[in-house]
Motif scaffolding. Structure first.
Motif, short mmCIF file in Angstrom:
data_model
loop_
_atom_site.label_atom_id
_atom_site.label_comp_id
_atom_site.label_asym_id
_atom_site.label_seq_id
_atom_site.Cartn_x
_atom_site.Cartn_y
_atom_site.Cartn_z
N ARG A 241 6.56 19.92 -9.72
CA ARG A 241 7.21 21.15 -9.26
C ARG A 241 8.02 21.68 -10.44
NH1 ARG A 241 12.22 19.43 -5.21
NH2 ARG A 241 13.08 17.73 -6.49
N PRO A 242 8.18 23.00 -10.55
CA PRO A 242 8.78 23.59 -11.75
C PRO A 242 10.31 23.59 -11.69
CG PRO A 242 8.01 25.32 -10.30
CD PRO A 242 7.64 24.03 -9.64
N TRP A 243 10.92 22.82 -12.58
CA TRP A 243 12.38 22.85 -12.70
C TRP A 243 12.83 24.20 -13.25
CZ3 TRP A 243 15.59 19.43 -16.57
CH2 TRP A 243 16.95 19.54 -16.24
N ARG A 244 12.00 24.79 -14.10
CA ARG A 244 12.23 26.14 -14.62
C ARG A 244 10.94 26.95 -14.46
NH1 ARG A 244 16.51 24.38 -14.06
NH2 ARG A 244 18.28 24.28 -15.51
N ARG A 269 10.11 25.68 -3.61
CA ARG A 269 10.59 26.59 -2.56
C ARG A 269 10.91 27.98 -3.10
NH1 ARG A 269 13.10 22.01 -2.51
NH2 ARG A 269 15.06 22.91 -3.26
N ASN A 270 10.19 28.38 -4.14
CA ASN A 270 10.42 29.71 -4.72
C ASN A 270 9.07 30.31 -5.11
OD1 ASN A 270 11.18 32.00 -6.07
ND2 ASN A 270 12.37 30.96 -7.65
N PRO A 271 8.51 31.20 -4.29
CA PRO A 271 7.21 31.82 -4.58
C PRO A 271 7.17 32.55 -5.92
CG PRO A 271 7.83 32.22 -2.30
CD PRO A 271 9.04 31.63 -2.98
N GLU A 272 8.31 32.98 -6.44
CA GLU A 272 8.33 33.66 -7.75
C GLU A 272 7.84 32.74 -8.86
OE1 GLU A 272 9.08 36.96 -8.69
OE2 GLU A 272 8.70 37.14 -6.54
N ASN A 273 8.04 31.45 -8.72
CA ASN A 273 7.58 30.50 -9.73
C ASN A 273 6.06 30.49 -9.87
OD1 ASN A 273 10.12 29.53 -10.49
ND2 ASN A 273 10.14 27.96 -8.89
#
Length: 325
Positions: A241-244, A269-273
């Motif tokens: 999962r992307p920390w950034r 939990r962030n679709p922008e990622n």
């Protein structure tokens, strides 16, 4: 006249590279808990190494358990710490993020919990275990890296949450034939790291990686010919999962166990990622390798794309560093 001759003699001695200290040479230092070496603690051997050495210095560590919280400082380079036996030569400590600090009573936080912190460049570890054996009371780092050109061969990294923190963007790390275990985000950070032939063991249902690769850094984590296995209670794990937002993680030619979830990746939990994260796979095998079921925002490389991803390309700096030779 005598003073002049003495001065000339001192200058001549310094120009021939005369070592000022007992340990200012490329000889191997031996550490042993049983007293059969020059040092009983690894930290004592690190302390006698000369700053900015231009020669290779080996610290050979005999079998034993060394309870030490270690830093290899930024002024040390060209040091190799080599254990006698990877499973029986253990550096261990037990700090975790929620321990109260003695200076202000506040929690320690993740980034002070390391067992070993490497700030120096051109450091090698071989045949040794780095362990954070804290109970599961918070994040607990075993290895924290900040230096560049770091090499880890046949090492074991044992912990729970946040086992390996690759802490500085732009630094290069090479892991060969290592064992890494943990629970959540147990390989995380912004560095560029190549993992070759490593065994990665998940201990609970969670995430293997949490890269925080900067946007302008072309590569983050590359796992090649690795084996992902399940231990403990792990049955359902994500590859990462992307920390950034621009996290880069690639698994290629790897064996993925059945504990790897069919969707493969999670967006924190962030679709922008999903618009920026760089999650890649190529030619993986095993029950956990299900390319047709991966999330739509991950990418399956073509053979042509994959052949361009080599250690030379990933680590390219025109400085001749070649850790895989």
């Amino acid at each position: 006249m005598k003073k002049l001759l003495l001065l000339l003699a001192i200058m001549a001695t310094s120009q021939t590279g005369f070592s000022a200290g007992k340990y200012d040479n490329p000889d191997t230092l031996v550490v042993a808990r049983d007293g059969t070496g020059e040092f009983r603690n690894i930290d004592d051997a690190i302390e006698v190494c000369r700053a900015f050495m231009d020669y290779h210095k080996v610290i050979y560590v005999k079998k034993g358990t060394y309870k030490e919280k270690l830093i290899i400082p930024s002024w040390l380079q060209n040091i190799e710490i080599c254990g006698e036996d990877a499973e029986k030569t253990i550096i261990t400590f037990d700090d975790h993020a929620n321990i109260k600090r003695t200076d202000n009573g506040k929690p320690m936080g993740t980034f002070r919990t390391y067992t070993l912190k490497i700030e120096g460049n051109a450091i090698t570890l071989k045949n040794i275990t780095i362990e954070n054996n804290s109970a599961r009371l918070g994040q607990a780092v075993a290895l924290h890296t900040e230096g560049d050109r770091l090499v880890f061969i046949n090492c074991r990294f044992v912990g729970h949450q946040d086992t390996i923190y690759t802490g500085t963007a732009g630094t290069r790390l090479y892991f060969k034939d290592c064992y890494i275990c943990g629970t959540t985000d147990f390989i995380f950070g912004p560095s560029t790291a190549w993992f070759e032939g490593c065994t990665i063991e998940s201990l609970v249902n969670s995430y293997v990686t949490a890269a925080s690769t900067p946007q302008d850094q072309p590569f983050g984590y590359v796992f090649n010919n690795c084996r992902l296995i399940a231990g403990g209670t792990a049955e359902q794990c994500y590859l990462g999962r992307p920390w950034r937002p621009y996290a880069y993680t690639l698994f290629m030619n790897c064996e993925l166990g059945e504990h790897i979830r069919s969707e493969g990746w999670e967006n924190w939990r962030n679709p922008e990622n999903e618009k920026t994260t760089r999650y890649l796979e190529y030619n993986n095998r095993g029950a956990g390798a299900q390319p047709q079921q991966r999330v739509a925002w991950s990418h399956q490389l073509t053979k042509k794309e994959a052949t361009k991803i080599t250690p030379q390309a990933v680590f390219n700096r025109n400085d001749g560093w070649n850790p895989w030779k």
